[in-house]
Design a protein around this motif. Structure first.
Motif, short mmCIF file in Angstrom:
data_model
loop_
_atom_site.label_atom_id
_atom_site.label_comp_id
_atom_site.label_asym_id
_atom_site.label_seq_id
_atom_site.Cartn_x
_atom_site.Cartn_y
_atom_site.Cartn_z
N GLY A 1 0.78 -1.23 0.00
CA GLY A 1 0.00 0.00 0.00
C GLY A 1 0.81 1.27 0.00
N VAL A 2 2.13 1.19 -0.27
CA VAL A 2 3.01 2.35 -0.19
C VAL A 2 3.77 2.53 -1.50
CG1 VAL A 2 4.96 3.39 1.01
CG2 VAL A 2 3.28 2.05 2.30
N TYR A 3 3.74 3.77 -2.02
CA TYR A 3 4.60 4.18 -3.13
C TYR A 3 5.82 4.87 -2.53
CZ TYR A 3 1.26 3.45 -7.02
OH TYR A 3 0.43 2.91 -7.96
N THR A 4 7.03 4.40 -2.86
CA THR A 4 8.26 4.95 -2.29
C THR A 4 9.10 5.62 -3.38
OG1 THR A 4 8.27 3.19 -0.63
CG2 THR A 4 10.31 4.42 -0.93
N PHE A 5 9.70 6.77 -3.04
CA PHE A 5 10.48 7.55 -3.99
C PHE A 5 11.80 7.99 -3.38
CE2 PHE A 5 6.01 8.24 -4.76
CZ PHE A 5 5.85 8.33 -6.13
N ASP A 6 12.81 8.15 -4.23
CA ASP A 6 13.97 8.97 -3.91
C ASP A 6 13.68 10.37 -4.43
OD1 ASP A 6 15.38 6.84 -2.82
OD2 ASP A 6 16.45 6.41 -4.70
N TYR A 7 14.18 11.40 -3.74
CA TYR A 7 13.98 12.76 -4.23
C TYR A 7 15.29 13.55 -4.11
CZ TYR A 7 13.87 14.50 0.61
OH TYR A 7 14.21 14.81 1.91
N THR A 8 15.45 14.52 -4.99
CA THR A 8 16.53 15.49 -4.90
C THR A 8 15.97 16.86 -5.23
OG1 THR A 8 18.23 13.89 -5.57
CG2 THR A 8 18.78 16.24 -5.79
N MET A 9 16.16 17.81 -4.32
CA MET A 9 15.73 19.19 -4.53
C MET A 9 16.97 20.06 -4.74
SD MET A 9 13.60 21.69 -4.80
CE MET A 9 12.00 21.02 -4.28
N THR A 10 16.98 20.84 -5.84
CA THR A 10 18.09 21.74 -6.13
C THR A 10 17.59 23.17 -6.22
OG1 THR A 10 19.22 20.01 -7.40
CG2 THR A 10 19.95 22.28 -7.75
N ASN A 11 18.24 24.06 -5.49
CA ASN A 11 17.92 25.48 -5.57
C ASN A 11 18.73 26.05 -6.73
OD1 ASN A 11 17.68 28.27 -5.23
ND2 ASN A 11 17.58 28.11 -3.00
N THR A 12 18.06 26.38 -7.82
CA THR A 12 18.73 26.85 -9.04
C THR A 12 18.86 28.36 -9.11
OG1 THR A 12 16.64 26.82 -10.27
CG2 THR A 12 18.00 24.82 -10.35
N GLY A 13 18.43 29.05 -8.05
CA GLY A 13 18.60 30.50 -8.02
C GLY A 13 20.08 30.87 -8.00
N ALA A 14 20.42 31.98 -8.64
CA ALA A 14 21.81 32.40 -8.73
C ALA A 14 22.05 33.58 -7.81
CB ALA A 14 22.17 32.77 -10.17
N ASP A 15 22.87 33.39 -6.77
CA ASP A 15 23.10 34.50 -5.84
C ASP A 15 24.05 35.55 -6.43
OD1 ASP A 15 25.46 33.09 -5.77
OD2 ASP A 15 25.32 32.53 -3.65
N GLY A 16 24.58 35.31 -7.63
CA GLY A 16 25.44 36.29 -8.27
C GLY A 16 24.70 37.55 -8.66
N ASP A 17 23.36 37.46 -8.77
CA ASP A 17 22.59 38.65 -9.14
C ASP A 17 22.09 39.40 -7.92
OD1 ASP A 17 20.70 36.94 -8.15
OD2 ASP A 17 19.56 36.73 -10.01
N GLY A 18 22.58 39.01 -6.75
CA GLY A 18 22.21 39.71 -5.53
C GLY A 18 20.94 39.20 -4.88
N ILE A 19 20.30 38.18 -5.48
CA ILE A 19 19.09 37.59 -4.92
C ILE A 19 19.42 36.23 -4.34
CG2 ILE A 19 16.77 36.73 -5.45
CD1 ILE A 19 16.58 38.83 -7.62
N GLY A 20 19.01 35.99 -3.11
CA GLY A 20 19.26 34.72 -2.46
C GLY A 20 18.00 34.18 -1.81
N SER A 21 17.99 32.86 -1.56
CA SER A 21 16.83 32.23 -0.91
C SER A 21 17.23 30.83 -0.47
CB SER A 21 15.65 32.13 -1.88
OG SER A 21 15.92 31.19 -2.92
N ARG A 22 16.36 30.24 0.32
CA ARG A 22 16.47 28.81 0.60
C ARG A 22 15.12 28.16 0.33
NH1 ARG A 22 14.24 27.77 5.81
NH2 ARG A 22 13.93 29.70 7.01
#
Length: 241
Positions: free
Chosen positions: A67-88
């Motif tokens: 009864g369980v669907y199992t996944f691997d996941y990978t989250m990547t923050n593709t924002g570029a802090d070189g433009d002065g904008i940052g986030s998490r």
């Protein structure tokens, strides 16, 4: 002419107000081992995309059992802090069909909530995965993936003992916090802009600006067609002696 113009304007309005949804992920027993990549923008209160905010989630279906669907996941923050904008990226969410009974996860986003509200006008989501334990999918605290970094783990969707023969995952979202470099914005959400891999065809969601250009093109075509329509012949008057 006026009626044609109003009809064309209606087409423009529909095109800009309701962009197409990205393709859902369709899963069954034959999908084990397949990977899917979902890309996200960043926005606040239903507004346009914010340059410098972006992320990408990869899901790989690793098994279906008890009864369980199992996944691997990978989250990547593709924002570029070189433009002065940052986030998490503090978390991600999606809807399931059929509904799940519960969810668990490990790794970078090891806390879950179900049937909770997502900010920025998104509304209730079926399940979300977060870097820190909170009482809702709105997020908070610390943790997550910063610009240029990735976080991974596993997640499981439990259907109460009997796994459905097929499962649809749709309406993916992410949550950005600790946003810097954008005036008046400390947090934001991200919507699914494309889906690729597995059995999907990689459907992109048109940007609102592109939809507006499309609508204006339809308007111009409609008006041009109207102008080219030949005039009806003038009635012939017969003179009688």
């Amino acid at each position: 002419m006026k009626r044609l113009f109003l009809k064309a304007l209606a087409i423009v309005g529909v095109a800009t107000a309701a962009p197409a949804a990205a393709e859902p992920i369709l899963l069954d027993a034959g999908s084990v081992g397949e990977s899917f990549t979902i890309t996200f923008d960043g926005f606040v209160d239903g507004g346009p995309s914010i340059d410098g905010l972006g992320s990408e989630l990869t899901l790989t279906l690793t098994g279906i059992e008890n009864g369980v669907y199992t996944f691997d996941y990978t989250m990547t923050n593709t924002g570029a802090d070189g433009d002065g904008i940052g986030s998490r990226v503090s978390g991600f969410a999606f809807n399931t069909d059929p509904d799940i009974d519960s969810a668990t996860s490990t790794g970078a986003y090891r806390y879950t909530n179900t049937d909770s509200n997502y900010p920025n006008g998104i509304g209730t989501v079926d399940v979300c995965f977060q870097a820190r334990r909170t009482g809702s999918c709105a997020g908070g605290g610390s943790g997550g993936v910063f610009d240029g970094d990735s976080g991974s783990g596993t997640l499981s969707l439990d259907f109460g003992g009997t796994a459905p023969a097929s499962l649809t995952l749709d309406d993916f979202f992410v949550r950005y916090q600790s946003v810097t470099g954008v005036d008046g914005v400390g947090s934001a959400s991200g919507r699914q802009t494309s889906t690729s891999g597995g059995t999907t065809s990689g459907t992109d969601v048109p940007e609102p600006g592109m939809m507006l250009l499309f609508g204006l093109a339809v308007l111009g075509l409609a008006i041009g067609t109207r102008r080219r329509r030949p005039l009806a012949a003038a009635p012939v008057r017969l003179a009688y002696a």
